[in-house]
Motif scaffolding. Structure first.
Motif, PDB file in Angstrom:
ATOM      1  N   SER A  11      59.095  47.214  36.795  1.00  0.00           N
ATOM      2  CA  SER A  11      58.491  45.813  37.229  1.00  0.00           C
ATOM      3  C   SER A  11      57.138  45.533  38.004  1.00  0.00           C
ATOM      4  O   SER A  11      56.509  44.560  37.830  1.00  0.00           O
ATOM      5  CB  SER A  11      59.825  45.393  38.342  1.00  0.00           C
ATOM      6  OG  SER A  11      61.078  45.585  37.704  1.00  0.00           O
ATOM      7  N   ASP A  12      56.732  46.621  38.473  1.00  0.00           N
ATOM      8  CA  ASP A  12      55.385  46.502  38.939  1.00  0.00           C
ATOM      9  C   ASP A  12      54.246  46.149  37.863  1.00  0.00           C
ATOM     10  O   ASP A  12      53.330  45.823  38.321  1.00  0.00           O
ATOM     11  CB  ASP A  12      54.932  47.958  39.659  1.00  0.00           C
ATOM     12  CG  ASP A  12      55.096  49.077  39.066  1.00  0.00           C
ATOM     13  OD1 ASP A  12      55.499  49.050  37.922  1.00  0.00           O
ATOM     14  OD2 ASP A  12      54.883  50.208  39.545  1.00  0.00           O
ATOM     15  N   GLU A  13      54.457  46.596  36.657  1.00  0.00           N
ATOM     16  CA  GLU A  13      53.640  45.964  35.517  1.00  0.00           C
ATOM     17  C   GLU A  13      53.934  44.740  35.074  1.00  0.00           C
ATOM     18  O   GLU A  13      52.922  43.893  34.661  1.00  0.00           O
ATOM     19  CB  GLU A  13      53.826  47.014  34.181  1.00  0.00           C
ATOM     20  CG  GLU A  13      53.772  48.641  34.551  1.00  0.00           C
ATOM     21  CD  GLU A  13      53.564  49.324  33.371  1.00  0.00           C
ATOM     22  OE1 GLU A  13      53.929  48.891  32.069  1.00  0.00           O
ATOM     23  OE2 GLU A  13      53.625  50.461  33.646  1.00  0.00           O
ATOM     24  N   PHE A  14      55.181  44.165  35.238  1.00  0.00           N
ATOM     25  CA  PHE A  14      55.316  42.948  34.972  1.00  0.00           C
ATOM     26  C   PHE A  14      55.199  41.917  36.000  1.00  0.00           C
ATOM     27  O   PHE A  14      54.743  40.369  35.655  1.00  0.00           O
ATOM     28  CB  PHE A  14      56.791  42.748  34.299  1.00  0.00           C
ATOM     29  CG  PHE A  14      56.875  43.457  33.139  1.00  0.00           C
ATOM     30  CD1 PHE A  14      56.572  43.379  32.087  1.00  0.00           C
ATOM     31  CD2 PHE A  14      57.777  44.657  33.155  1.00  0.00           C
ATOM     32  CE1 PHE A  14      56.499  44.009  30.739  1.00  0.00           C
ATOM     33  CE2 PHE A  14      58.151  45.566  31.937  1.00  0.00           C
ATOM     34  CZ  PHE A  14      57.433  45.011  30.899  1.00  0.00           C
ATOM     35  N   ALA A  15      55.192  42.175  37.105  1.00  0.00           N
ATOM     36  CA  ALA A  15      55.107  41.303  38.290  1.00  0.00           C
ATOM     37  C   ALA A  15      53.972  40.311  38.413  1.00  0.00           C
ATOM     38  O   ALA A  15      53.967  39.100  38.353  1.00  0.00           O
ATOM     39  CB  ALA A  15      55.306  41.892  39.703  1.00  0.00           C
ATOM     40  N   PRO A  16      52.660  41.038  37.841  1.00  0.00           N
ATOM     41  CA  PRO A  16      51.414  40.145  38.178  1.00  0.00           C
ATOM     42  C   PRO A  16      51.546  39.281  36.975  1.00  0.00           C
ATOM     43  O   PRO A  16      50.563  38.101  36.899  1.00  0.00           O
ATOM     44  CB  PRO A  16      50.181  41.151  37.556  1.00  0.00           C
ATOM     45  CG  PRO A  16      50.887  42.444  38.271  1.00  0.00           C
ATOM     46  CD  PRO A  16      52.350  42.538  37.798  1.00  0.00           C
ATOM     47  N   LYS A  17      52.326  39.038  36.074  1.00  0.00           N
ATOM     48  CA  LYS A  17      52.368  38.310  34.783  1.00  0.00           C
ATOM     49  C   LYS A  17      53.328  36.992  35.083  1.00  0.00           C
ATOM     50  O   LYS A  17      53.422  36.048  34.318  1.00  0.00           O
ATOM     51  CB  LYS A  17      52.929  38.927  33.591  1.00  0.00           C
ATOM     52  CG  LYS A  17      51.867  39.981  33.208  1.00  0.00           C
ATOM     53  CD  LYS A  17      52.244  40.640  31.830  1.00  0.00           C
ATOM     54  CE  LYS A  17      51.542  42.011  31.419  1.00  0.00           C
ATOM     55  NZ  LYS A  17      52.039  42.751  30.353  1.00  0.00           N
ATOM     56  N   VAL A  18      53.955  37.164  36.315  1.00  0.00           N
ATOM     57  CA  VAL A  18      54.846  35.951  36.717  1.00  0.00           C
ATOM     58  C   VAL A  18      54.475  34.980  37.272  1.00  0.00           C
ATOM     59  O   VAL A  18      53.661  35.030  38.329  1.00  0.00           O
ATOM     60  CB  VAL A  18      56.312  36.419  37.567  1.00  0.00           C
ATOM     61  CG1 VAL A  18      56.909  35.495  38.120  1.00  0.00           C
ATOM     62  CG2 VAL A  18      56.760  37.617  36.796  1.00  0.00           C
ATOM     63  N   THR A  19      54.470  33.621  36.734  1.00  0.00           N
ATOM     64  CA  THR A  19      53.770  32.535  37.228  1.00  0.00           C
ATOM     65  C   THR A  19      54.616  31.502  38.142  1.00  0.00           C
ATOM     66  O   THR A  19      54.279  30.636  38.663  1.00  0.00           O
ATOM     67  CB  THR A  19      53.051  31.696  36.158  1.00  0.00           C
ATOM     68  OG1 THR A  19      53.865  31.300  35.176  1.00  0.00           O
ATOM     69  CG2 THR A  19      52.018  32.490  35.446  1.00  0.00           C
ATOM     70  N   SER A  20      56.174  31.760  37.872  1.00  0.00           N
ATOM     71  CA  SER A  20      57.130  30.710  38.565  1.00  0.00           C
ATOM     72  C   SER A  20      57.210  31.227  40.129  1.00  0.00           C
ATOM     73  O   SER A  20      56.891  32.405  40.202  1.00  0.00           O
ATOM     74  CB  SER A  20      58.384  30.992  38.181  1.00  0.00           C
ATOM     75  OG  SER A  20      58.868  32.074  37.852  1.00  0.00           O
ATOM     76  N   PRO A  21      57.792  30.230  40.749  1.00  0.00           N
ATOM     77  CA  PRO A  21      58.162  30.597  42.214  1.00  0.00           C
ATOM     78  C   PRO A  21      59.153  31.580  42.260  1.00  0.00           C
ATOM     79  O   PRO A  21      59.864  32.026  41.333  1.00  0.00           O
ATOM     80  CB  PRO A  21      58.740  29.259  42.849  1.00  0.00           C
ATOM     81  CG  PRO A  21      58.111  28.352  41.894  1.00  0.00           C
ATOM     82  CD  PRO A  21      58.006  29.132  40.454  1.00  0.00           C
TER      83      PRO A  21
END
Length: 284
Positions: A214-224
């Motif tokens: 998840s630490d690899e994907f979190a920076p790509k999340v743009t939603s609240p």
């Protein structure tokens, strides 16, 4: 340290110890799937729900051709926002929706449809779950949901608990969700393994099959994002939740609980916070 170096070091050990190490490593490697994924079925809940108004069974087909069974609660007959829920390691859709029904929890999700599709090997699905097919399934569920005529595709919220936070974060990083709710989240699978047996460092990380990054994907999340975690969680280290929280680039709300154990984290105050977050998404 790489694999070659580890093998070189093993050759310097007494011969009597090497077979024991091989057996130990082999057990750790092959047993971990049964430790992480507690395949569950609940046909009784399925029978109870399928004839009740507002509930319907769903079958989602992924690009690979795999099919995933689950259940949907429809808040109304008209178009509405949707919560896609990804469960923990022993949760199955029919039980989860029955619990929401019997405990009268739909008010916390007021105005939202609610969809829970089971992982491979869970419920009526064939196969065996892994973090990779969990990720595949999460995208397939979203793609299925946006095509439903009664779903407001611009207001789909991904929600995950424990193991399911991995799917929810992956989905939010790869599809345009309107919001992300993660309860008892972890930064990666290494943190989960080390919380049980703190040996998965250096070359021992190679034994971790369910990496759940998840630490690899979190920076790509743009939603609240809404994160809920407890310092008293004995399964998911609170420090792992905190580290993950810092990786999201946008708006993050963090509800921090004290002395609440993992399986008791869904308290009334938590549902109220979730309801408030969902209302803010629906009002946009």
């Amino acid at each position: 340290m790489n694999v070659k170096k580890m093998i070189e070091q093993m050759t310097t050990l007494p011969l009597s110890i090497i077979p024991i190490l091989i057996l130990t490593f082999g057990f750790i490697y092959f047993a971990q799937n049964w430790m992480i994924f507690h395949n569950t079925n609940d046909p009784e809940s399925r029978i109870f729900l399928r004839d009740r108004p507002g509930f319907r069974e769903v079958v989602v087909t992924a690009e690979s051709g795999k099919t995933y069974h689950g259940m949907m609660y429809q808040a109304s007959s008209g178009k509405a926002p949707l919560v896609i829920y990804f469960g923990g390691n022993a949760e199955v859709s029919y039980t989860n929706l029955l619990m929401r029904e019997l405990l009268d929890q739909w008010g916390y999700f007021a105005g939202y449809h609610y969809l829970f599709v089971d992982y491979e090997g869970y419920g009526f699905n064939r196969g065996r779950a892994s973090y990779l097919n969990m990720y595949e399934q999460s995208l397939a569920v979203f793609d299925y949901a946006v095509a439903l005529p009664n779903v407001d595709s611009s207001r789909i919220v991904a929600m995950g608990f424990s193991l399911g936070t991995g799917s929810a974060v992956h989905l939010a990083a790869n599809r345009p969700v309107a919001g992300l709710i993660i309860v008892a989240p972890f930064a990666n699978g290494y943190d989960l393994y080390n919380n049980v047996l703190p040996i998965f460092f250096g070359p021992m990380r190679l034994l971790v099959r369910q990496k759940l990054p998840s630490d690899e994907f979190a920076p790509k999340v743009t939603s609240p994002v809404l994160i809920i975690a407890s310092r008293g969680d004995e399964i998911v280290p609170f420090s792992s939740s905190e580290r993950l929280a810092k990786l999201f680039p946008g708006q993050v709300g963090f509800m921090k609980l004290d002395r609440v154990r993992h399986n008791f984290i869904f308290q009334p105050s938590v549902f109220v916070r979730i309801q408030s977050f969902l209302e803010s998404i629906a009002s946009k």
